[in-house]
Motif scaffolding. Structure first.
Motif, PDB file in Angstrom:
ATOM      1  N   GLY A 251     -28.029  54.327 -23.344  1.00 20.12           N
ATOM      2  CA  GLY A 251     -26.755  55.150 -23.652  1.00 20.12           C
ATOM      3  C   GLY A 251     -26.481  55.609 -24.268  1.00 20.12           C
ATOM      4  O   GLY A 251     -26.206  57.057 -24.183  1.00 20.12           O
TER       5      GLY A 251
ATOM      6  N   MET B 268     -23.777  53.557 -17.260  1.00 24.63           N
ATOM      7  CA  MET B 268     -22.430  52.897 -17.383  1.00 24.63           C
ATOM      8  C   MET B 268     -21.837  52.077 -16.140  1.00 24.63           C
ATOM      9  O   MET B 268     -20.818  51.459 -16.142  1.00 24.63           O
TER      10      MET B 268
ATOM     11  N   LYS C 162     -24.421  44.638 -20.701  1.00 24.99           N
ATOM     12  CA  LYS C 162     -23.489  46.338 -20.824  1.00 24.99           C
ATOM     13  C   LYS C 162     -24.442  46.631 -22.532  1.00 24.99           C
ATOM     14  O   LYS C 162     -24.285  47.820 -22.186  1.00 24.99           O
TER      15      LYS C 162
ATOM     16  N   SER D  15     -21.862  49.174 -17.005  1.00 22.45           N
ATOM     17  CA  SER D  15     -20.872  48.405 -17.792  1.00 22.45           C
ATOM     18  C   SER D  15     -19.197  48.666 -17.492  1.00 22.45           C
ATOM     19  O   SER D  15     -18.615  47.746 -17.494  1.00 22.45           O
TER      20      SER D  15
ATOM     21  N   HIS E 202     -22.844  58.519 -22.278  1.00 15.59           N
ATOM     22  CA  HIS E 202     -23.726  58.017 -20.980  1.00 15.59           C
ATOM     23  C   HIS E 202     -23.824  58.451 -19.796  1.00 15.59           C
ATOM     24  O   HIS E 202     -23.233  58.768 -19.313  1.00 15.59           O
TER      25      HIS E 202
ATOM     26  N   ASP F  49     -26.057  49.998 -21.820  1.00 15.10           N
ATOM     27  CA  ASP F  49     -25.390  51.126 -22.469  1.00 15.10           C
ATOM     28  C   ASP F  49     -25.418  51.335 -23.759  1.00 15.10           C
ATOM     29  O   ASP F  49     -25.593  53.263 -24.552  1.00 15.10           O
TER      30      ASP F  49
ATOM     31  N   GLU G 256     -17.848  58.952 -14.861  1.00 11.90           N
ATOM     32  CA  GLU G 256     -17.545  57.338 -15.212  1.00 11.90           C
ATOM     33  C   GLU G 256     -16.404  56.697 -14.635  1.00 11.90           C
ATOM     34  O   GLU G 256     -16.591  55.225 -14.114  1.00 11.90           O
ATOM     35  N   THR G 257     -15.734  57.119 -15.930  1.00 16.50           N
ATOM     36  CA  THR G 257     -14.360  55.862 -15.410  1.00 16.50           C
ATOM     37  C   THR G 257     -13.959  56.729 -14.660  1.00 16.50           C
ATOM     38  O   THR G 257     -12.694  55.493 -14.137  1.00 16.50           O
TER      39      THR G 257
ATOM     40  N   GLU H  48     -14.140  47.444 -24.848  1.00 15.11           N
ATOM     41  CA  GLU H  48     -15.600  47.923 -24.133  1.00 15.11           C
ATOM     42  C   GLU H  48     -16.123  48.322 -25.183  1.00 15.11           C
ATOM     43  O   GLU H  48     -17.160  48.004 -25.037  1.00 15.11           O
TER      44      GLU H  48
END
Length: 419
Positions: free
Chosen positions: A189, A353, A181, A356, A348, A185, A56-57, A151
């Motif tokens: 998440g 995400m 978020k 987020s 998650h 999340d 996801e990142t 975050e």
């Protein structure tokens, strides 16, 4: 350090496939990336990101890059890196990455330093380590910084403490506090991924077990809900009367940790605080108790105290350390007390995400445009960004909602009409 430090670049192709799989569940971020690619709103901005290196990142990094940003990524936790993802970002996207799953603390801080060598104009944190190191050791970089995003709950707490002490040197947007978020999340998440991490590490049946959730914030709410759904008898511990009352009204047993420690089978901390499970709790735990953490740092469980109490320690399964106490009882610590949802699982799901990281991307654009006008304090994500992300997510899910009529808008903005 060279322009990357990852485990093995040969893992890149597998990482790319998993990044593409995650992208299917991230339609909001994909829409933002398409706009960014056309408008290039981040042209020329240097971004250093300290985040969990996951699929996801990776999609967030690709989005920032599409917007014109010069991006560097480092890990925010020694156990959360997905090595194939790190390799793919280096090989396929030419993004410098400094992250190796299982790296020691010395390497972890070398990687933070390498990310700061990028001389960032904007930083992005998951736990506030990057910003903290900059303020303590690399203050010469501060004049270049327009602002930062944070975050996590833990990181926001640290940033607000810095601002309160007059130590924060640039504005920070608390992405964690955006409704899109923490409502989703943190609750859905964290709830799902923490259960996933505990089960992957232990392969135990949750049904019928006494499952102790320490902290009833949004993450704790999510975990309690999911554990109950798996058939566990959930006990909540709290220090704040308001969430404690909410937990009672939600149908959970609430008690002090000293009482819960005597009857719990599985424990998980989600508070962001120190020594939530301490020596006095280990002293009364059942033989075979399982202890995990899903808060950001590994300080919530007093592992040094457990080490002192133990006569033996061995790794019985991946991510499961068994401590034998002097009286023969055995206590199991998962993932070295670090984030179990990322240590033994994948973090998650991409669909949460998506929101987020949409906040992260749009907050980066906002900081680049407005950061020089802001004070040196912690800001919430602008409401219009939060609502736009919710709207885009509903569109992606093909869910339609009502809109107010002019008559309804007038009524809501008037005071004359009564009973």
């Amino acid at each position: 350090m060279s322009n990357n430090d990852v485990k093995d670049l040969n893992l890149a192709e597998g990482g790319r496939r998993r990044i593409e799989w995650a992208e299917r569940e991230m339609p909001v971020l994909r829409l933002i990336r398409e706009r960014f690619a056309k408008e290039r709103p981040l042209e020329g901005v240097r971004v250093s990101a300290c985040l969990h290196v996951t699929t996801e990142t990776a999609n967030l990094m690709r989005t920032l890059q599409a917007g014109g940003a010069d991006v560097v990524l480092t890990a925010s936790n020694p156990l959360s890196t997905q090595d194939d993802v790190a390799a793919s970002l280096v090989v396929h996207n030419e993004i410098p990455v400094y992250a190796i799953k299982g790296e020691d603390n010395v390497t972890y801080y070398k990687h933070l330093s390498a990310a700061l060598d990028h001389k960032p104009m904007i930083t992005m944190d998951d736990g506030a380590d990057l910003v903290t190191v900059m303020h303590k050791e690399r203050r010469e970089l501060i004049p270049n910084v327009i602002g930062s995003m944070e975050e996590t709950t833990t990181g926001v707490i640290r940033m607000r403490a810095m601002a309160k002490d007059g130590m924060l040197s640039f504005p920070v947007v608390a992405v964690n506090d955006a409704m899109t978020k923490h409502f989703f999340d943190n609750r859905y998440g964290t709830g799902q991924s923490t259960i996933d991490g505990i089960i992957r590490a232990t392969n135990i049946l949750l049904a019928g077990k006494n499952f102790v959730v320490a902290g009833y914030g949004w993450c704790g709410r999510g975990l309690a809900m999911r554990a109950r759904g798996m058939g566990a008898n959930v006990i909540v511990t709290e220090v704040d009367p308001m969430p404690a009352l909410e937990a009672v009204m939600d149908g959970f047993r609430v008690m002090p940790m000293e009482e819960a420690a005597q009857i719990g089978d599985i424990f998980c901390t989600l508070t962001g605080d120190l020594n939530v499970i301490d020596r006095k709790h280990f002293e009364v735990m059942k033989d075979g108790a399982i202890v995990a953490n899903s808060g950001h740092f590994n300080v919530e469980i007093n592992i040094p105290a457990l080490e002192e109490m133990s006569v033996a320690k061995r790794l019985v399964r991946p991510f499961v350390d068994q401590y034998e106490l002097k009286d023969g009882r055995q206590i199991h610590i998962l993932g070295e007390g670090r984030l179990i949802n990322l240590a033994s699982a994948e973090g998650h799901p991409a669909s949460v995400m998506d929101m987020s990281f949409a906040n992260q991307a749009l907050a980066t654009e906002y900081i680049f445009k407005h950061g020089r006008e802001l004070e040196k304090k912690v800001y919430s994500v602008p409401e219009e960004i939060d609502r736009e992300i919710a709207r885009l997510k509903l569109d992606a899910m093909k869910v339609k909602i009502d809109t107010l009529t002019p008559e309804q808008v007038h009524y809501l903005n008037s005071w004359q009409e009564g009973t």
